[in-house]
Design a protein around this motif. Structure first.
Motif, PDB file in Angstrom:
ATOM      1  N   LEU A   1       0.835  -1.199   0.000  1.00  0.00           N
ATOM      2  CA  LEU A   1       0.000   0.000   0.000  1.00  0.00           C
ATOM      3  C   LEU A   1       0.872   1.252   0.000  1.00  0.00           C
ATOM      4  CD1 LEU A   1      -2.701   1.413   0.121  1.00  0.00           C
ATOM      5  CD2 LEU A   1      -2.803   0.956   2.584  1.00  0.00           C
ATOM      6  N   ALA A   2       1.917   1.264   0.819  1.00  0.00           N
ATOM      7  CA  ALA A   2       2.830   2.417   0.838  1.00  0.00           C
ATOM      8  C   ALA A   2       3.535   2.564  -0.502  1.00  0.00           C
ATOM      9  CB  ALA A   2       3.850   2.241   1.961  1.00  0.00           C
ATOM     10  N   TRP A   3       3.956   1.441  -1.052  1.00  0.00           N
ATOM     11  CA  TRP A   3       4.640   1.448  -2.354  1.00  0.00           C
ATOM     12  C   TRP A   3       3.738   2.057  -3.431  1.00  0.00           C
ATOM     13  CZ3 TRP A   3       3.881  -0.859  -7.151  1.00  0.00           C
ATOM     14  CH2 TRP A   3       5.008  -0.966  -7.993  1.00  0.00           C
ATOM     15  N   ALA A   4       2.466   1.684  -3.408  1.00  0.00           N
ATOM     16  CA  ALA A   4       1.523   2.205  -4.392  1.00  0.00           C
ATOM     17  C   ALA A   4       1.222   3.688  -4.147  1.00  0.00           C
ATOM     18  CB  ALA A   4       0.230   1.392  -4.361  1.00  0.00           C
ATOM     19  N   LEU A   5       1.058   4.062  -2.883  1.00  0.00           N
ATOM     20  CA  LEU A   5       0.775   5.467  -2.566  1.00  0.00           C
ATOM     21  C   LEU A   5       1.935   6.365  -2.973  1.00  0.00           C
ATOM     22  CD1 LEU A   5      -0.907   4.968   0.925  1.00  0.00           C
ATOM     23  CD2 LEU A   5      -2.012   5.959  -1.097  1.00  0.00           C
ATOM     24  N   ASP A   6       3.126   5.806  -2.982  1.00  0.00           N
ATOM     25  CA  ASP A   6       4.311   6.555  -3.373  1.00  0.00           C
ATOM     26  C   ASP A   6       4.376   6.764  -4.889  1.00  0.00           C
ATOM     27  OD1 ASP A   6       6.828   7.735  -2.432  1.00  0.00           O
ATOM     28  OD2 ASP A   6       7.798   6.149  -3.615  1.00  0.00           O
ATOM     29  N   ARG A   7       3.637   5.934  -5.658  1.00  0.00           N
ATOM     30  CA  ARG A   7       3.794   5.932  -7.118  1.00  0.00           C
ATOM     31  C   ARG A   7       2.577   6.369  -7.912  1.00  0.00           C
ATOM     32  NH1 ARG A   7       7.210   2.968  -4.988  1.00  0.00           N
ATOM     33  NH2 ARG A   7       9.216   2.484  -5.938  1.00  0.00           N
ATOM     34  N   PHE A   8       1.407   6.095  -7.389  1.00  0.00           N
ATOM     35  CA  PHE A   8       0.205   6.311  -8.185  1.00  0.00           C
ATOM     36  C   PHE A   8      -0.611   7.485  -7.652  1.00  0.00           C
ATOM     37  CE2 PHE A   8       1.304   1.815  -8.614  1.00  0.00           C
ATOM     38  CZ  PHE A   8       1.477   1.753  -9.989  1.00  0.00           C
ATOM     39  N   ALA A   9      -1.373   8.091  -8.566  1.00  0.00           N
ATOM     40  CA  ALA A   9      -2.137   9.277  -8.201  1.00  0.00           C
ATOM     41  C   ALA A   9      -3.312   8.937  -7.293  1.00  0.00           C
ATOM     42  CB  ALA A   9      -2.642   9.970  -9.460  1.00  0.00           C
ATOM     43  N   GLU A  10      -3.848   7.726  -7.481  1.00  0.00           N
ATOM     44  CA  GLU A  10      -4.995   7.322  -6.680  1.00  0.00           C
ATOM     45  C   GLU A  10      -4.870   5.833  -6.369  1.00  0.00           C
ATOM     46  OE1 GLU A  10      -8.749   8.274  -8.432  1.00  0.00           O
ATOM     47  OE2 GLU A  10      -9.899   7.558  -6.712  1.00  0.00           O
ATOM     48  N   VAL A  11      -5.151   5.492  -5.145  1.00  0.00           N
ATOM     49  CA  VAL A  11      -4.989   4.111  -4.712  1.00  0.00           C
ATOM     50  C   VAL A  11      -6.223   3.680  -3.926  1.00  0.00           C
ATOM     51  CG1 VAL A  11      -3.615   2.525  -3.313  1.00  0.00           C
ATOM     52  CG2 VAL A  11      -2.472   4.368  -4.581  1.00  0.00           C
ATOM     53  N   GLU A  12      -6.833   2.584  -4.366  1.00  0.00           N
ATOM     54  CA  GLU A  12      -7.934   2.000  -3.601  1.00  0.00           C
ATOM     55  C   GLU A  12      -7.467   0.676  -3.011  1.00  0.00           C
ATOM     56  OE1 GLU A  12     -11.582   1.927  -5.860  1.00  0.00           O
ATOM     57  OE2 GLU A  12     -11.600   4.114  -6.050  1.00  0.00           O
ATOM     58  N   THR A  13      -8.166   0.211  -2.005  1.00  0.00           N
ATOM     59  CA  THR A  13      -7.753  -1.021  -1.333  1.00  0.00           C
ATOM     60  C   THR A  13      -8.873  -2.057  -1.395  1.00  0.00           C
ATOM     61  OG1 THR A  13      -8.451  -0.043   0.780  1.00  0.00           O
ATOM     62  CG2 THR A  13      -6.098   0.045   0.254  1.00  0.00           C
ATOM     63  N   LEU A  14      -8.457  -3.314  -1.404  1.00  0.00           N
ATOM     64  CA  LEU A  14      -9.408  -4.423  -1.498  1.00  0.00           C
ATOM     65  C   LEU A  14      -9.027  -5.518  -0.504  1.00  0.00           C
ATOM     66  CD1 LEU A  14     -11.584  -6.201  -2.849  1.00  0.00           C
ATOM     67  CD2 LEU A  14      -9.891  -6.816  -4.582  1.00  0.00           C
ATOM     68  N   GLY A  15      -9.995  -5.926   0.275  1.00  0.00           N
ATOM     69  CA  GLY A  15      -9.791  -7.037   1.195  1.00  0.00           C
ATOM     70  C   GLY A  15     -10.777  -8.145   0.900  1.00  0.00           C
ATOM     71  N   PHE A  16     -10.433  -9.350   1.358  1.00  0.00           N
ATOM     72  CA  PHE A  16     -11.304 -10.502   1.134  1.00  0.00           C
ATOM     73  C   PHE A  16     -11.683 -11.122   2.476  1.00  0.00           C
ATOM     74  CE2 PHE A  16      -8.631 -10.259  -2.683  1.00  0.00           C
ATOM     75  CZ  PHE A  16      -9.618 -10.155  -3.655  1.00  0.00           C
ATOM     76  N   ASP A  17     -12.947 -11.352   2.631  1.00  0.00           N
ATOM     77  CA  ASP A  17     -13.433 -12.076   3.801  1.00  0.00           C
ATOM     78  C   ASP A  17     -13.786 -13.474   3.310  1.00  0.00           C
ATOM     79  OD1 ASP A  17     -14.647 -13.099   6.017  1.00  0.00           O
ATOM     80  OD2 ASP A  17     -16.015 -11.404   6.317  1.00  0.00           O
ATOM     81  N   TYR A  18     -12.943 -14.437   3.689  1.00  0.00           N
ATOM     82  CA  TYR A  18     -13.156 -15.787   3.164  1.00  0.00           C
ATOM     83  C   TYR A  18     -13.265 -16.824   4.285  1.00  0.00           C
ATOM     84  CZ  TYR A  18      -8.018 -15.870   3.614  1.00  0.00           C
ATOM     85  OH  TYR A  18      -6.730 -15.759   4.078  1.00  0.00           O
ATOM     86  N   GLY A  19     -13.826 -16.363   5.411  1.00  0.00           N
ATOM     87  CA  GLY A  19     -14.046 -17.301   6.492  1.00  0.00           C
ATOM     88  C   GLY A  19     -12.774 -17.636   7.245  1.00  0.00           C
ATOM     89  N   GLN A  20     -11.822 -16.677   7.295  1.00  0.00           N
ATOM     90  CA  GLN A  20     -10.621 -16.883   8.098  1.00  0.00           C
ATOM     91  C   GLN A  20     -11.044 -17.248   9.516  1.00  0.00           C
ATOM     92  OE1 GLN A  20     -11.340 -14.168   6.223  1.00  0.00           O
ATOM     93  NE2 GLN A  20      -9.502 -13.085   5.554  1.00  0.00           N
ATOM     94  N   ARG A  21     -10.212 -18.044  10.171  1.00  0.00           N
ATOM     95  CA  ARG A  21     -10.663 -18.450  11.501  1.00  0.00           C
ATOM     96  C   ARG A  21     -10.416 -17.357  12.538  1.00  0.00           C
ATOM     97  NH1 ARG A  21      -6.672 -23.244  13.534  1.00  0.00           N
ATOM     98  NH2 ARG A  21      -4.837 -21.936  13.681  1.00  0.00           N
ATOM     99  N   HIS A  22      -9.751 -16.310  12.185  1.00  0.00           N
ATOM    100  CA  HIS A  22      -9.728 -15.127  13.038  1.00  0.00           C
ATOM    101  C   HIS A  22      -9.915 -13.898  12.155  1.00  0.00           C
ATOM    102  CE1 HIS A  22      -5.702 -14.051  11.628  1.00  0.00           C
ATOM    103  NE2 HIS A  22      -5.414 -15.324  11.713  1.00  0.00           N
ATOM    104  N   ARG A  23     -10.470 -12.844  12.739  1.00  0.00           N
ATOM    105  CA  ARG A  23     -10.787 -11.644  11.962  1.00  0.00           C
ATOM    106  C   ARG A  23      -9.865 -10.496  12.313  1.00  0.00           C
ATOM    107  NH1 ARG A  23     -15.384 -11.796   9.258  1.00  0.00           N
ATOM    108  NH2 ARG A  23     -15.480  -9.532   9.258  1.00  0.00           N
ATOM    109  N   VAL A  24      -8.767 -10.825  12.984  1.00  0.00           N
ATOM    110  CA  VAL A  24      -7.870  -9.763  13.439  1.00  0.00           C
ATOM    111  C   VAL A  24      -7.343  -8.948  12.279  1.00  0.00           C
ATOM    112  CG1 VAL A  24      -5.675  -9.301  14.591  1.00  0.00           C
ATOM    113  CG2 VAL A  24      -7.229 -11.009  15.522  1.00  0.00           C
ATOM    114  N   GLU A  25      -6.926  -9.640  11.210  1.00  0.00           N
ATOM    115  CA  GLU A  25      -6.384  -8.915  10.056  1.00  0.00           C
ATOM    116  C   GLU A  25      -7.418  -7.968   9.458  1.00  0.00           C
ATOM    117  OE1 GLU A  25      -2.685 -11.164   7.874  1.00  0.00           O
ATOM    118  OE2 GLU A  25      -4.625 -11.142   6.896  1.00  0.00           O
ATOM    119  N   LEU A  26      -8.653  -8.449   9.373  1.00  0.00           N
ATOM    120  CA  LEU A  26      -9.694  -7.596   8.784  1.00  0.00           C
ATOM    121  C   LEU A  26      -9.916  -6.352   9.643  1.00  0.00           C
ATOM    122  CD1 LEU A  26     -12.333 -10.180   7.492  1.00  0.00           C
ATOM    123  CD2 LEU A  26     -10.560  -8.980   6.217  1.00  0.00           C
ATOM    124  N   ASP A  27      -9.838  -6.516  10.961  1.00  0.00           N
ATOM    125  CA  ASP A  27      -9.972  -5.363  11.843  1.00  0.00           C
ATOM    126  C   ASP A  27      -8.791  -4.410  11.684  1.00  0.00           C
ATOM    127  OD1 ASP A  27     -12.323  -6.442  12.771  1.00  0.00           O
ATOM    128  OD2 ASP A  27     -11.404  -7.381  14.523  1.00  0.00           O
TER     129      ASP A  27
END
Ligand code: ZN
Length: 254
Positions: free
Chosen positions: A33-59
């Motif tokens: 994300l930092a690498w992209a923010l350093d290079r591109f004019a606009e950056v969007e982010t995408l996450g996947f919720d695929y039934g991970q057994r913990h949701r810490v990363e999503l939080d």
């Protein structure tokens, strides 16, 4: 009264400077994300919720985005929308330690049982579909050959082939950028320091998550985690090597 003739000309090729980052809330995708923010004019982010057994990363995803916006004014205006796709169907077609309460171990084929077959192919294909609709022509992912656990869908050749397939299938150039592909974990820490200084590495330590077990009770020098799972061991090893100033491994930055 404004004069149309003197109005600013819209950036015709602005969409070519728009990237979509596969962003899980972990160390590697935060580096991307930092690498992209350093290079591109606009950056969007995408996450996947695929039934991970913990949701810490999503939080962690939202916390990292909020902290970047608050602490890094050079990046904040570029940080666009966040997307979260429900891929819970992956839980139906996999039998792994990530989605079920099983110990992480190596299988007979040498791959860890955290492996969801073809997961990155699916993620990137969904990401490309979203990017197309959002006017982005670059996908950025944290796939890495150097320290990887044997995932064949993280290999450079796999992703190069997918880039061609997606560009043909969408009938528009879709670039897959993988800035960490040939970096060791120590070199990833060095990359993020070069992009955002010590403050950005502090953000990674405090707010990203890597531990397979979802442990966030124990704070180590390299961040939160159980300290014993393969993900924690890899992150700790990289941090220690980075601190010693002697990144190990054969990697050469692309
Ligand atoms: Zn752990």
């Amino acid at each position: 009264m404004s004069d149309a003739a003197t109005a600013p000309i819209p950036a015709v090729h602005a969409s070519r400077r728009k990237a979509l980052v596969l962003f899980s809330g972990g160390q590697d995708s935060t580096a991307c994300l930092a690498w992209a923010l350093d290079r591109f004019a606009e950056v969007e982010t995408l996450g996947f919720d695929y039934g991970q057994r913990h949701r810490v990363e999503l939080d962690c995803r939202q916390t990292v985005r909020t902290q970047i916006a608050a602490q890094f004014p050079q990046w904040a205006p570029k940080l666009g929308e966040d997307h979260l796709l429900d891929l819970s169907l992956l839980g139906q077609i996999s039998d792994t330690a990530l989605t079920q309460e099983r110990a992480i171990e190596l299988q007979a084929n040498g791959l860890p049982n955290t492996f969801v077959p073809g997961r990155n192919l699916l993620f990137l294909t969904f990401a490309a579909t979203l990017a197309y609709r959002r006017g982005a022509s670059v996908l950025v992912g944290g796939m890495c050959e150097t320290d990887f656990s044997g995932y064949p869908d993280c290999r450079d050749n796999t992703l190069k082939a997918l880039q061609v397939a997606l560009s043909l299938g969408l009938d528009t150039p879709m670039t897959l950028d993988t800035p960490l592909m040939f970096l060791t974990k120590a070199q990833t820490w060095a990359l993020t320091e070069s992009l955002g200084g010590a403050a950005f590495n502090d953000l990674i330590i405090e707010h990203t998550h890597t531990c397979y077990l979802g442990e966030r009770k124990t704070r180590h020098a390299w961040g939160w985690g159980c300290g014993h799972c393969p993900a924690c061991e890899l992150r700790a090893k990289g941090w220690n090597e980075f601190q010693l100033g002697k990144p190990a491994g054969p990697a050469v930055a692309p």
